[in-house]
Each structure stands twice: as structure tokens, then as C-alpha cells.
Design a protein around this motif. Structure first.
Motif, mmCIF file in Angstrom:
data_model
loop_
_atom_site.group_PDB
_atom_site.id
_atom_site.type_symbol
_atom_site.label_atom_id
_atom_site.label_comp_id
_atom_site.label_asym_id
_atom_site.label_seq_id
_atom_site.Cartn_x
_atom_site.Cartn_y
_atom_site.Cartn_z
ATOM 1 N N TYR A 28 -10.135 31.334 -20.677
ATOM 2 C CA TYR A 28 -10.688 30.005 -20.900
ATOM 3 C C TYR A 28 -12.223 29.834 -20.480
ATOM 4 C CZ TYR A 28 -6.021 28.179 -21.942
ATOM 5 O OH TYR A 28 -4.966 27.801 -22.584
ATOM 6 N N ILE A 29 -12.507 30.506 -19.379
ATOM 7 C CA ILE A 29 -14.122 30.558 -18.837
ATOM 8 C C ILE A 29 -14.864 31.124 -20.195
ATOM 9 C CG2 ILE A 29 -15.818 31.468 -17.649
ATOM 10 C CD1 ILE A 29 -13.627 31.239 -15.252
ATOM 11 N N LYS A 30 -14.528 32.183 -20.407
ATOM 12 C CA LYS A 30 -15.228 33.115 -21.710
ATOM 13 C C LYS A 30 -15.207 32.221 -22.959
ATOM 14 C CE LYS A 30 -13.218 36.831 -21.084
ATOM 15 N NZ LYS A 30 -12.766 38.464 -21.163
ATOM 16 N N LYS A 31 -14.169 31.561 -23.245
ATOM 17 C CA LYS A 31 -13.926 30.637 -24.567
ATOM 18 C C LYS A 31 -14.751 29.774 -24.280
ATOM 19 C CE LYS A 31 -10.507 28.271 -27.557
ATOM 20 N NZ LYS A 31 -9.065 27.864 -27.495
ATOM 21 N N ILE A 32 -14.929 28.924 -23.408
ATOM 22 C CA ILE A 32 -15.874 27.765 -23.206
ATOM 23 C C ILE A 32 -17.535 28.233 -23.257
ATOM 24 C CG2 ILE A 32 -16.546 25.816 -21.987
ATOM 25 C CD1 ILE A 32 -13.509 25.331 -21.369
ATOM 26 N N ILE A 33 -17.708 29.006 -22.304
ATOM 27 C CA ILE A 33 -19.127 29.618 -22.071
ATOM 28 C C ILE A 33 -19.725 30.066 -23.112
ATOM 29 C CG2 ILE A 33 -20.444 31.385 -20.838
ATOM 30 C CD1 ILE A 33 -19.873 28.727 -19.112
ATOM 31 N N PHE A 34 -18.869 30.913 -24.003
ATOM 32 C CA PHE A 34 -20.046 31.575 -24.926
ATOM 33 C C PHE A 34 -19.522 30.950 -26.429
ATOM 34 C CE2 PHE A 34 -18.811 35.078 -21.795
ATOM 35 C CZ PHE A 34 -20.177 35.268 -21.333
ATOM 36 N N SER A 35 -19.245 29.816 -26.493
ATOM 37 C CA SER A 35 -19.215 29.099 -27.768
ATOM 38 C C SER A 35 -19.871 27.732 -27.551
ATOM 39 C CB SER A 35 -17.712 29.029 -28.405
ATOM 40 O OG SER A 35 -17.666 28.105 -29.420
ATOM 41 N N LYS A 36 -21.100 27.649 -27.909
ATOM 42 C CA LYS A 36 -21.796 26.457 -27.993
ATOM 43 C C LYS A 36 -21.029 25.230 -28.769
ATOM 44 C CE LYS A 36 -26.218 24.153 -28.527
ATOM 45 N NZ LYS A 36 -27.555 24.478 -29.013
ATOM 46 N N GLY A 37 -20.422 25.482 -29.738
ATOM 47 C CA GLY A 37 -19.796 24.607 -30.643
ATOM 48 C C GLY A 37 -18.562 23.990 -29.674
#
Length: 370
Positions: free
Chosen positions: A328-337
Motif C-alpha cells: 500500500y505504501i508503494k501504491k500510494i507513493i508512486f502514483s500521483k493520481g
């Protein structure tokens, strides 16, 4: 309307709340003490901020949780239309509550949250039920808290909802902070990484920081983790060394003004708690428009975080919780949208959670309940 509140210590946001409520009613607040030396949290007390209510302090020193201060019975004397107790776990307030029960004095019980202990001893459950049941009304901040109160004897039809928070309306931002502004604040704070994951809370086992530290393994060097809440434990240091985490920063407690800069700079807020009967840092993070990852053991998370709308809830007892946190951290951090979508949803969801609205809610329920 003349109202009496009985509570433990003058936490700053509570003073703000009583000041707001004091604009609407004739309010007296009895505090058990002025301080709390053993709570591990540093509050910035400013007694000059007490303006719209009468404050009575049973002690100028630190609160003694396991000792009855008998002066409470003298302090509460007077004619009041409504009486509100905020705790049943401190001995002084427990004694007062039991006194009210036997004297048949109507009172309200205010709750900041609660988690049912299904496996507790029968005698302990009986005693908690004795203490919690029998109030004229209850103030509850969430569905989980409603169920907690009902489990221990409260009647459903006299449980009143209120928006529990520590922030005034003026402290709520109107729009999410842009990436450009976040970059400026990061530079000011000497944060060199592009992204910032933030955690705030005591460095104790219950908060689950060990889980978050383990979850940071393998995440890009562009991501910093800043944990604010004390001195790092030996366990935290060991995890950092074993996982070779190069971008983790531990910081002591901060004044609210300084802490707000970290909220503004952050791109994501994480509270991997094993248990929090509320968790006001969730409110604080959402007030700054942050996406939130927390656990199902956080009552504020259950109430304020909608899955995939403004963040994610992970099962606090899941054996794969570290992997889930990492994903979840990677999903949020690396997707600006995704990050902007979650951020905007946080701001929308937290708008009604202000000190002013909390005071209005209490006032309306107390005024209407006869």
C-alpha cells in the motif's frame, strides 16, 4: 443551562473544546490535576487559555490514577442542569460515578472510543458493565464505540454521536498542498528524499512501529520514513540495522507548530497500531489532506478511513500485515493520481470534525435530552 464536566487533566484540545462549549452554556469543569508525569506525552499547558468556563483543579501537581482525591465531592457541589463524566478508569472519577449511582444522581458518560475485550475475565467484565451501565446518556465518537458501550450495558437509544477531534476549523486546510509546496517544506526541514512517509505517536509496542520499519524494506531510496514520538528503542535500531534502512529518521515529540510542518511536507501518513481506542493523529493527518494507512484496531481508522477512498485499512492480526503495508505504501507513493485522489477525499471526510462542531454536538444533545 448550567453544565458540570468532570475530567482528568487539561489537555490543550480539551481546553479548546470547553472554551467553545462555554460560549453556549454556563460551564464548570473539574480537573483531577494540572499534569500527568507518567503518561509519556509532553503537553504544552497554557492555563491562560481558559476563558469561557470556570476551571477547578483538585491538585496543582500530577494526577494519581490509583488514588482517590476525596476533595472531588466538595468541588462538585452546586446546582447543575446536566453532569458529564469523562472517565471511569481513574479512581477519583470512579468513586464519584459510584456515588452518583447510589444517590441516583443522573449523569452522562462521555467516551473517546473503546474496543471490546471478548476474552476478559468474567469479574472484570461484570465490574466494567456496572460502571458503564446506568448513565442517563452517552457521548460516542464512532460505530465501534457504540458497540463497546452497548456491550457493557449502555442502552442504544441514549447513545449520542459527536465528531471527536483536536483541531479547530481555522487549522483545517482548504485545499491539498501541492507537490511544489511540499518540496519547499521538505527543503526547509532538510529532508532530501523526494517522498515522505510520516508516523506520529509514542514509541511503544502498541503503536506497531516495528511493523512499519520492517515494511520499509525494499522501498526506493527516494522515500524517507520519519517517525515522531520519542527516542528510538533498541528494537527499532536493530530493525534499521538488519534491514539496512538508510532513510529512516526518528524524532522526539514536537510542539504542534513544528509538527504541522511535517504533516504539510508528508505524502502519506501511516499508523500501524495494534490497538488505539481512537487515534487523534488520524484526524490530524486528514486535516492536512494526507492519505492514511492504518489498521482495523484503530477506532479512528474504522470511522474515518474508507478503503480505497482516502486510504487503506489493514488487519492488525494478519500474518501478512508487513507485506500489505509495503504494497500500500508503494501504491500510494508512486502514483500521483491515486495520491491526489486519496488526499482530496481525506479533506472532504474530515471537514465536520472540528472543535466547534464537537461543542455544538454536545450542546444540542444536552439541550434536547430532558
Amino acid at each position: 443551562m448550567k453544565i458540570l464536566f468532570v475530567t482528568n487533566i487539561p489537555v490543550p484540545y480539551r481546553i479548546d473544546f470547553y472554551n467553545e462549549l462555554g460560549k453556549k452554556v454556563d460551564l464548570t469543569v473539574v480537573f483531577e490535576a494540572k499534569g500527568a508525569a507518567d503518561q509519556g506525552i509532553k503537553f504544552n499547558y497554557n492555563f491562560d487559555e481558559i476563558k469561557n468556563f470556570k476551571a477547578i483543579f483538585l491538585s496543582d501537581g500530577n494526577i494519581k490514577e490509583n488514588k482517590i482525591n476525596w476533595t472531588i465531592f466538595k468541588a462538585i457541589k452546586g446546582n447543575y442542569d446536566k453532569i458529564v463524566l469523562t472517565s471511569y478508569s481513574y479512581m477519583t472519577e470512579m468513586a464519584l460515578l459510584i456515588y452518583f449511582k447510589f444517590k441516583r444522581v443522573p449523569y452522562y458518560l462521555s467516551s473517546d472510543g473503546g474496543i471490546i475485550k471478548y476474552k476478559e475475565q468474567k469479574l472484570r467484565k461484570w465490574y466494567k458493565t456496572f460502571l458503564i451501565s446506568g448513565a442517563k446518556g452517552y457521548f460516542s465518537p464512532s460505530d465501534m464505540s457504540d458497540k463497546y458501550l452497548e456491550y457493557y450495558g449502555a442502552k442504544k437509544n441514549v447513545i449520542y454521536r459527536y465528531p471527536f477531534t483536536s483541531y479547530k476549523k481555522k487549522n483545517q486546510i482548504e485545499e491539498i498542498i501541492t507537490d511544489i509546496e511540499k518540496e519547499k517544506i521538505k527543503t526547509k526541514l532538510n529532508i532530501k528524499e523526494k517522498y515522505l512517509v510520516l508516523g506520529v505517536g509514542q514509541f511503544i509496542y502498541r503503536k506497531g512501529w516495528d511493523l512499519l520499519l520492517n515494511a520499509m524494506e525494499g522501498i526506493s531510496d527516494e522515500v524517507a520514513l520519519c517517525l515522531i514520538g520519542g527516542k528510538p528503542t533498541e528494537e527499532y535500531k536493530r530493525i534499521v540495522a538488519e534491514k539496512k534502512l538508510q532513510h529512516v529518521y526518528f524524532m522526539d515529540f514536537m510542539k504542534s507548530e513544528e509538527l504541522s510542518e511535517y504533516y504539510k511536507a508528508a505524502d502519506l501518513f501511516v499508523l500501524p497500531t495494534r490497538e488505539d481506542i481512537w487515534g487523534l493523529v488520524i484526524n490530524e493527518a486528514m486535516n492536512y489532506g494526507l492519505p492514511v494507512i492504518t489498521t482495523t484496531a484503530c477506532v479512528a481508522g474504522q470511522e474515518l478511513v474508507q478503503q480505497e477512498e482516502n486510504g487503506y485499512l489493514v488487519d492488525s492480526e494478519d500474518l501478512h500485515i508487513i507485506t500489505e503495508l509495503n504494497c500500500y505504501i508503494k501504491k500510494i507513493i508512486f502514483s500521483k493520481g491515486i495520491r491526489e485522489q486519496l488526499s482530496n477525499a481525506s479533506l472532504r471526510a474530515i471537514k465536520k470534525y472540528s472543535i466547534e462542531n464537537m461543542a455544538c454536538s454536545y450542546h444540542e444533545h444536552l439541550r434536547e435530552d430532558n
